[in-house]
Design a protein around this motif. Structure first.
Motif, PDB file in Angstrom:
ATOM      1  N   ILE A  79       0.832  -1.199   0.000  1.00  0.00           N
ATOM      2  CA  ILE A  79       0.000   0.000   0.000  1.00  0.00           C
ATOM      3  C   ILE A  79       0.865   1.248   0.000  1.00  0.00           C
ATOM      4  N   GLY A  80       1.964   1.221   0.751  1.00  0.00           N
ATOM      5  CA  GLY A  80       2.878   2.359   0.759  1.00  0.00           C
ATOM      6  C   GLY A  80       3.485   2.613  -0.607  1.00  0.00           C
ATOM      7  N   VAL A  86       1.633   6.260  -7.115  1.00  0.00           N
ATOM      8  CA  VAL A  86       0.403   6.672  -7.801  1.00  0.00           C
ATOM      9  C   VAL A  86      -0.553   7.432  -6.883  1.00  0.00           C
ATOM     10  N   GLY A  87      -0.858   6.851  -5.734  1.00  0.00           N
ATOM     11  CA  GLY A  87      -1.969   7.300  -4.909  1.00  0.00           C
ATOM     12  C   GLY A  87      -1.929   8.739  -4.452  1.00  0.00           C
ATOM     13  N   THR A  88      -0.796   9.169  -3.905  1.00  0.00           N
ATOM     14  CA  THR A  88      -0.735  10.525  -3.362  1.00  0.00           C
ATOM     15  C   THR A  88      -0.912  11.572  -4.453  1.00  0.00           C
ATOM     16  N   ALA A  89      -0.232  11.387  -5.568  1.00  0.00           N
ATOM     17  CA  ALA A  89      -0.362  12.341  -6.679  1.00  0.00           C
ATOM     18  C   ALA A  89      -1.778  12.309  -7.256  1.00  0.00           C
ATOM     19  N   LEU A 173      -8.356  -0.492  -6.155  1.00  0.00           N
ATOM     20  CA  LEU A 173      -7.632  -0.787  -7.389  1.00  0.00           C
ATOM     21  C   LEU A 173      -8.600  -1.094  -8.527  1.00  0.00           C
ATOM     22  N   ARG A 174      -9.666  -1.827  -8.238  1.00  0.00           N
ATOM     23  CA  ARG A 174     -10.672  -2.118  -9.285  1.00  0.00           C
ATOM     24  C   ARG A 174     -11.296  -0.824  -9.791  1.00  0.00           C
ATOM     25  N   ALA A 175     -11.596   0.082  -8.870  1.00  0.00           N
ATOM     26  CA  ALA A 175     -12.192   1.357  -9.271  1.00  0.00           C
ATOM     27  C   ALA A 175     -11.223   2.164 -10.135  1.00  0.00           C
ATOM     28  N   VAL A 176      -9.946   2.126  -9.789  1.00  0.00           N
ATOM     29  CA  VAL A 176      -8.939   2.845 -10.581  1.00  0.00           C
ATOM     30  C   VAL A 176      -8.817   2.226 -11.969  1.00  0.00           C
ATOM     31  N   GLY A 209     -13.520   8.714  -3.381  1.00  0.00           N
ATOM     32  CA  GLY A 209     -14.009   8.298  -2.072  1.00  0.00           C
ATOM     33  C   GLY A 209     -13.212   7.140  -1.496  1.00  0.00           C
ATOM     34  N   ARG A 210     -12.936   6.134  -2.310  1.00  0.00           N
ATOM     35  CA  ARG A 210     -12.160   4.992  -1.824  1.00  0.00           C
ATOM     36  C   ARG A 210     -10.721   5.383  -1.525  1.00  0.00           C
ATOM     37  N   LEU A 211     -10.199   6.273  -2.320  1.00  0.00           N
ATOM     38  CA  LEU A 211      -8.818   6.704  -2.147  1.00  0.00           C
ATOM     39  C   LEU A 211      -8.632   7.444  -0.825  1.00  0.00           C
ATOM     40  N   ILE A 212      -9.588   8.262  -0.457  1.00  0.00           N
ATOM     41  CA  ILE A 212      -9.498   8.996   0.812  1.00  0.00           C
ATOM     42  C   ILE A 212      -9.475   8.029   1.990  1.00  0.00           C
ATOM     43  N   VAL A 213     -10.357   7.033   1.968  1.00  0.00           N
ATOM     44  CA  VAL A 213     -10.443   6.073   3.070  1.00  0.00           C
ATOM     45  C   VAL A 213      -9.132   5.303   3.223  1.00  0.00           C
TER      46      VAL A 213
END
Length: 248
Positions: A79-80, A86-89, A173-176, A209-213
């Protein structure tokens, strides 16, 4: 390797059995009283199955706890990596198009003062919050290019068996991936009708929404276990308009 293990186990068994025989023999030679010795042997043998059961249960529980801890550590490493690459940007890009960024999401400015109950309260509040974003064709075009460049990385993440135990992150990941596929199938974003823009906006909001959680859970993990990584995560917080990587 397996033969060597069996040899080690057999040798250990022989040593232990020989030790027991030697101890009982010494007891018999020094103290005599064979009836008491035999009685003690049978009493010990009678308790042996219970002893094995207790030891097996305790060892199994300890091994399970350790295995779960190791899996969680590997999972958090994956996850890190996602948030670093990808995630933070991605979160920063989408949150910049959130009209309510200064409102409901202002409470996502994580600090050193946060405690587990603080993270829990924010999570509970997010359950009742609906994420909204405002994107135009240019934003979607840029987002498409960003995700396409990182498609191979995301595929490797999805293939990682460790993630099978983390349903919420797998859903992210599926949503992305769904958003990436939707965007890749559009050729000319400038000519898209309003109805299609609205459809793609909902896909972006689902990811948001999923990314924030998941980001919030990752921040809590860093704060509890890796203070130096948490420091950098605070200084790159996409919800903090005053955040800066420069330590002041």
């Amino acid at each position: 390797m397996r033969i060597g293990l069996r040899t080690w186990e057999v040798r250990l068994g022989i040593v232990l059995v020989a030790s027991s025989i030697a101890i009982y023999s010494v007891k018999y030679l020094l103290l005599g009283d064979p009836e008491n010795t035999y009685q003690y042997i049978f009493n010990a043998l009678g308790f042996l199955p219970i002893n094995v059961l207790l030891v097996t249960l305790i060892l199994n529980q300890l091994l399970s706890i350790r295995a779960k801890r190791d899996r969680l550590e590997k999972l958090n490493m994956v996850i890190g990596t996602f948030f670093s690459e990808v995630g933070t940007a991605l979160l920063a890009y989408i949150s910049a198009r959130d009209p309510d960024l200064r409102g409901a999401h202002q409470g996502l400015v994580v600090t050193d003062a946060w405690r587990p109950e603080t993270f829990g309260a924010v999570r509970d509040r997010l359950k009742d919050h609906t994420c909204r974003v405002a994107v135009d064709p240019g934003d979607l075009q840029e987002l498409c290019g960003y995700l396409k460049e990182r498609r191979d990385f995301l595929l490797r993440l999805l293939e990682n068996p460790v993630l099978l135990e983390h349903e919420s992150f797998t859903d992210l990941l599926r949503a992305v991936f769904h958003l990436t596929e939707e965007l890749e199938r559009r050729k000319d974003f400038a000519s898209l009708p309003e109805s299609d823009i609205a459809h793609l906006t909902r896909d972006v909001e689902r990811v948001y929404g999923r990314l924030i959680v998941e980001w919030l859970a990752y921040m809590e993990h860093l704060k509890c276990n890796y203070p130096y990584l948490f420091s950098l995560a605070m200084r790159t917080n996409p919800f903090d308009e005053t955040a800066s990587t420069v330590v002041r």
